[in-house]
Scaffold this motif. Structure first.
Motif, PDB file in Angstrom:
ATOM      1  N   ILE A 196       0.911  -1.228  -0.439  1.00 36.10           N
ATOM      2  CA  ILE A 196      -0.561  -0.356  -0.327  1.00 36.10           C
ATOM      3  C   ILE A 196       1.237   1.090  -0.181  1.00 36.10           C
ATOM      4  CG2 ILE A 196      -0.293   0.025   2.372  1.00 36.10           C
ATOM      5  CD1 ILE A 196      -3.595   0.716   1.917  1.00 36.10           C
ATOM      6  N   LYS A 197       2.113   0.796   0.270  1.00 32.99           N
ATOM      7  CA  LYS A 197       2.847   2.039   0.085  1.00 32.99           C
ATOM      8  C   LYS A 197       3.412   2.764  -1.001  1.00 32.99           C
ATOM      9  CE  LYS A 197       5.167   0.973   3.994  1.00 32.99           C
ATOM     10  NZ  LYS A 197       6.181   0.972   4.942  1.00 32.99           N
ATOM     11  N   ARG A 198       3.893   1.229  -1.546  1.00 28.36           N
ATOM     12  CA  ARG A 198       4.897   1.726  -2.871  1.00 28.36           C
ATOM     13  C   ARG A 198       3.168   2.179  -4.061  1.00 28.36           C
ATOM     14  NH1 ARG A 198       7.604  -3.122  -1.808  1.00 28.36           N
ATOM     15  NH2 ARG A 198       6.110  -4.633  -2.377  1.00 28.36           N
ATOM     16  N   ALA A 199       1.787   1.497  -3.349  1.00 31.81           N
ATOM     17  CA  ALA A 199       1.326   2.516  -4.396  1.00 31.81           C
ATOM     18  C   ALA A 199       0.771   3.233  -4.102  1.00 31.81           C
ATOM     19  CB  ALA A 199      -0.088   1.519  -3.808  1.00 31.81           C
ATOM     20  N   ALA A 200       1.013   4.511  -2.924  1.00 33.12           N
ATOM     21  CA  ALA A 200       0.838   5.466  -2.659  1.00 33.12           C
ATOM     22  C   ALA A 200       2.093   6.544  -3.325  1.00 33.12           C
ATOM     23  CB  ALA A 200       1.896   5.859  -0.887  1.00 33.12           C
ATOM     24  N   VAL A 201       3.797   6.343  -3.410  1.00 29.02           N
ATOM     25  CA  VAL A 201       3.860   6.387  -4.056  1.00 29.02           C
ATOM     26  C   VAL A 201       4.388   6.232  -5.489  1.00 29.02           C
ATOM     27  CG1 VAL A 201       7.183   6.307  -4.816  1.00 29.02           C
ATOM     28  CG2 VAL A 201       5.954   5.794  -2.579  1.00 29.02           C
ATOM     29  N   ALA A 202       3.956   5.130  -6.270  1.00 26.50           N
ATOM     30  CA  ALA A 202       3.416   4.868  -7.671  1.00 26.50           C
ATOM     31  C   ALA A 202       2.084   5.972  -7.717  1.00 26.50           C
ATOM     32  CB  ALA A 202       3.308   4.103  -7.940  1.00 26.50           C
ATOM     33  N   ALA A 203       1.408   6.250  -7.342  1.00 25.08           N
ATOM     34  CA  ALA A 203       0.523   7.215  -7.631  1.00 25.08           C
ATOM     35  C   ALA A 203       1.338   8.589  -7.860  1.00 25.08           C
ATOM     36  CB  ALA A 203      -1.171   6.644  -5.923  1.00 25.08           C
ATOM     37  N   ILE A 204       2.005   9.283  -6.922  1.00 23.98           N
ATOM     38  CA  ILE A 204       2.725  10.390  -6.982  1.00 23.98           C
ATOM     39  C   ILE A 204       3.063  10.859  -8.041  1.00 23.98           C
ATOM     40  CG2 ILE A 204       3.637  11.650  -5.594  1.00 23.98           C
ATOM     41  CD1 ILE A 204       2.911  11.225  -3.178  1.00 23.98           C
ATOM     42  N   MET A 205       3.954   9.249  -8.324  1.00 23.60           N
ATOM     43  CA  MET A 205       5.228   9.449  -9.250  1.00 23.60           C
ATOM     44  C   MET A 205       4.458   9.778 -10.363  1.00 23.60           C
ATOM     45  SD  MET A 205       7.646  10.280  -8.240  1.00 23.60           S
ATOM     46  CE  MET A 205       9.316  10.442  -9.027  1.00 23.60           C
ATOM     47  N   GLU A 206       3.253   8.700 -10.355  1.00 31.92           N
ATOM     48  CA  GLU A 206       2.339   8.891 -11.975  1.00 31.92           C
ATOM     49  C   GLU A 206       1.479   9.918 -11.968  1.00 31.92           C
ATOM     50  OE1 GLU A 206       0.702   4.713 -11.295  1.00 31.92           O
ATOM     51  OE2 GLU A 206       2.200   4.478 -12.052  1.00 31.92           O
ATOM     52  N   ASP A 207       1.515  10.807 -11.399  1.00 39.98           N
ATOM     53  CA  ASP A 207       0.995  11.911 -11.003  1.00 39.98           C
ATOM     54  C   ASP A 207      -0.399  12.546 -11.269  1.00 39.98           C
ATOM     55  OD1 ASP A 207       3.104  14.908 -11.287  1.00 39.98           O
ATOM     56  OD2 ASP A 207       3.277  13.739 -13.572  1.00 39.98           O
ATOM     57  N   TYR A 208      -0.402  11.204 -10.229  1.00 40.37           N
ATOM     58  CA  TYR A 208      -2.342  11.609  -9.337  1.00 40.37           C
ATOM     59  C   TYR A 208      -2.547  12.771  -8.466  1.00 40.37           C
ATOM     60  CZ  TYR A 208      -3.328   7.663 -11.653  1.00 40.37           C
ATOM     61  OH  TYR A 208      -3.393   7.239 -13.237  1.00 40.37           O
ATOM     62  N   ASN A 209      -1.734  13.541  -9.149  1.00 41.90           N
ATOM     63  CA  ASN A 209      -1.816  15.134  -7.888  1.00 41.90           C
ATOM     64  C   ASN A 209      -2.534  16.361  -8.066  1.00 41.90           C
ATOM     65  OD1 ASN A 209       1.048  13.596  -6.650  1.00 41.90           O
ATOM     66  ND2 ASN A 209       1.646  13.949  -8.400  1.00 41.90           N
ATOM     67  N   GLN A 210      -3.704  16.386  -8.450  1.00 39.69           N
ATOM     68  CA  GLN A 210      -4.826  17.086  -8.448  1.00 39.69           C
ATOM     69  C   GLN A 210      -5.853  16.967  -8.044  1.00 39.69           C
ATOM     70  OE1 GLN A 210      -2.689  19.778  -9.425  1.00 39.69           O
ATOM     71  NE2 GLN A 210      -1.178  19.048 -10.020  1.00 39.69           N
ATOM     72  N   TYR A 211      -6.634  17.293  -7.465  1.00 41.15           N
ATOM     73  CA  TYR A 211      -7.993  17.127  -7.154  1.00 41.15           C
ATOM     74  C   TYR A 211      -8.319  16.134  -7.693  1.00 41.15           C
ATOM     75  CZ  TYR A 211      -8.533  22.550  -5.859  1.00 41.15           C
ATOM     76  OH  TYR A 211      -7.736  23.618  -5.537  1.00 41.15           O
ATOM     77  N   SER A 212      -8.857  15.155  -6.931  1.00 36.98           N
ATOM     78  CA  SER A 212     -10.133  13.816  -7.236  1.00 36.98           C
ATOM     79  C   SER A 212     -11.335  14.825  -7.836  1.00 36.98           C
ATOM     80  CB  SER A 212      -9.881  13.030  -6.315  1.00 36.98           C
ATOM     81  OG  SER A 212     -10.148  12.330  -5.465  1.00 36.98           O
ATOM     82  N   ILE A 213     -12.468  13.750  -8.439  1.00 32.92           N
ATOM     83  CA  ILE A 213     -13.590  14.320  -7.742  1.00 32.92           C
ATOM     84  C   ILE A 213     -14.057  14.331  -6.215  1.00 32.92           C
ATOM     85  CG2 ILE A 213     -16.044  13.540  -8.494  1.00 32.92           C
ATOM     86  CD1 ILE A 213     -14.718  11.224 -10.058  1.00 32.92           C
ATOM     87  N   THR A 214     -15.238  15.311  -6.149  1.00 32.18           N
ATOM     88  CA  THR A 214     -14.824  15.706  -4.596  1.00 32.18           C
ATOM     89  C   THR A 214     -14.838  14.521  -4.285  1.00 32.18           C
ATOM     90  OG1 THR A 214     -15.726  17.648  -5.324  1.00 32.18           O
ATOM     91  CG2 THR A 214     -16.336  16.979  -3.239  1.00 32.18           C
ATOM     92  N   TRP A 215     -16.180  13.500  -3.992  1.00 35.94           N
ATOM     93  CA  TRP A 215     -16.681  12.657  -3.401  1.00 35.94           C
ATOM     94  C   TRP A 215     -16.447  11.066  -3.720  1.00 35.94           C
ATOM     95  CZ3 TRP A 215     -20.088  15.988  -5.394  1.00 35.94           C
ATOM     96  CH2 TRP A 215     -20.823  15.250  -7.068  1.00 35.94           C
TER      97      TRP A 215
END
Ligand code: GLN
Length: 381
Positions: A42-61
């Motif tokens: 789960i930690k690796r998934a968080a790092v990967a998400a940041i590196m893959e640029d999932y860094n902006q707002y998501s859908i509000t809900w």
């Protein structure tokens, strides 16, 4: 200058005790968070998400994939049918989900039923939302006092908060107890707000039951849960609220203007967690059951009287016989002089009972619990 709604509560004593533990180098059995690492995956998934640029707002809900996965999990584990498009709101932890639910439900002067002992934030949540809390004490063995519960319902009652498994006392509500609550909610047109954050930390073969799975409660329940306790990531602040679409749309409005949304990369990582196999959840509960047994034994030897918790990761203990201090003074003494921090019972009780109890968490490494045990031995000298 300050809102009168804030007059009725103080800052979090749980966090105060945690800070006192740091100052005095005490073993921190006060604030309930793991001192061991979250699963690597789960930690690796968080790092990967940041590196893959999932860094902006998501859908509000909440991200669509996460809502889909929560819907599947709710079907399988909670027996709740939730449409991911309309019935699920991903929030900044259950703490936000609860406050958003209360703000969405309450009109000034409405009453909210809260079982005692209760988790620290339920009182302040009531105060901020304008609700008047009606505390209903559980029996000595933490079963429901039916008479007290029935007499707490009246025309002003708008909501009732359930916490199963419960922080601080480890109670797991039985099917009969939930049925009693459901019948009263139906009779008085009351919404149950069910905080189930400890749903996977449940012992001795018990089963977790969600009141939102009862047919008659489908439109009358907001079920709250999250990932902090299940995946040992209390600092990520990802939770969610499940309710039918009218209630959900009210919760979503509050959530939107409070937060815009929960952290995007951490939502991606929680999705990885939701795909863990059943063995992960079994192992998680078994690990905590072992820690529960160890701490229960430790506290009993040190002179505390305590019930064996049925779930969650706390023990609410009666202070040793003959202790003259109240629980706040005793918690400070334990932290400063004995080197073990706990939370005074007054944080969880409206009544005087809290003056004689302390809450200890066992969400800690075995070494941490062993060190606490060594220090607590001093109480017998
Ligand atoms: N839920 C955790 C506890 O009860 C943390 C609460 C908090 O930080 N106030 O200890």
């Amino acid at each position: 200058m300050i809102s009168h709604r804030l007059e009725h509560f103080t800052e979090s004593v749980i966090r105060d005790m945690s800070q006192l533990a740091v100052i005095h180098h005490a073993v921190n059995l006060a604030q309930g968070f793991p001192d061991f690492p979250a699963p690597d995956e789960i930690k690796r998934a968080a790092v990967a998400a940041i590196m893959e640029d999932y860094n902006q707002y998501s859908i509000t809900w909440g991200g669509k994939e996460l809502r889909n996965a929560i819907s599947q999990k709710a079907h399988k584990y909670n027996h709740i049918e939730a449409d991911p498009e309309t019935d699920i709101t991903v929030t900044c932890g259950v703490t936000e989900a609860l406050m958003a639910s209360m703000l969405a439900l309450i009109n000034e002067g409405d009453e909210v039923i809260i079982f005692e002992p209760f988790y620290e934030s339920y009182g302040p949540d009531s105060a901020v939302s304008g609700a008047i809390p009606q505390f209903v004490p559980l029996n000595h063995d933490f079963s429901i006092n039916e008479e007290a519960l029935v007499s707490a319902f009246n025309k002003k009652t708008r909501a009732l908060i359930i916490n199963t498994p419960s922080n601080p006392c480890g109670k797991v509500f039985t099917k009969d107890e939930l049925k009693l609550i459901a019948d009263l909610c139906v009779e008085h047109d009351v919404i149950a707000v069910s905080d189930e954050i400890y749903e996977y930390i449940i012992f001795d073969g018990r089963k977790h039951i969600s009141i939102g799975s009862f047919d008659e409660m489908r439109d009358k329940t907001i079920t709250l849960s999250g990932f902090s306790k299940t995946y040992s990531v209390t600092g990520w602040r990802i939770g969610y609220a499940i309710a039918e679409k009218t209630l959900s749309s009210a919760v979503r409005k509050v959530h939107d203007f409070l937060t815009v949304g929960a952290p995007t990369p951490l939502q991606c990582a929680c999705l990885t967690g939701l795909n863990f196999p059943d063995s992960y959840y079994k192992g998680h509960a078994a690990m905590y059951q072992r820690k529960r047994d160890y701490l229960h034994d430790t506290l009993t030897k040190a002179g505390f009287r305590c019930h064996l918790p049925e779930g969650a990761y706390y023990i609410l203990a009666d202070m040793p016989e003959g202790t003259e201090m109240d629980s706040l003074a005793y918690a400070r003494y334990l932290t400063n002089e004995i080197g073990v921090a706990a939370v005074p019972g007054t944080s969880f009780y409206h009544s005087e009972l809290g003056k004689h109890k302390l809450r200890f968490t066992f969400s800690k490494k075995d070494e941490t619990l062993q060190e606490a045990a060594r220090r607590l031995e001093k109480l017998n000298k």
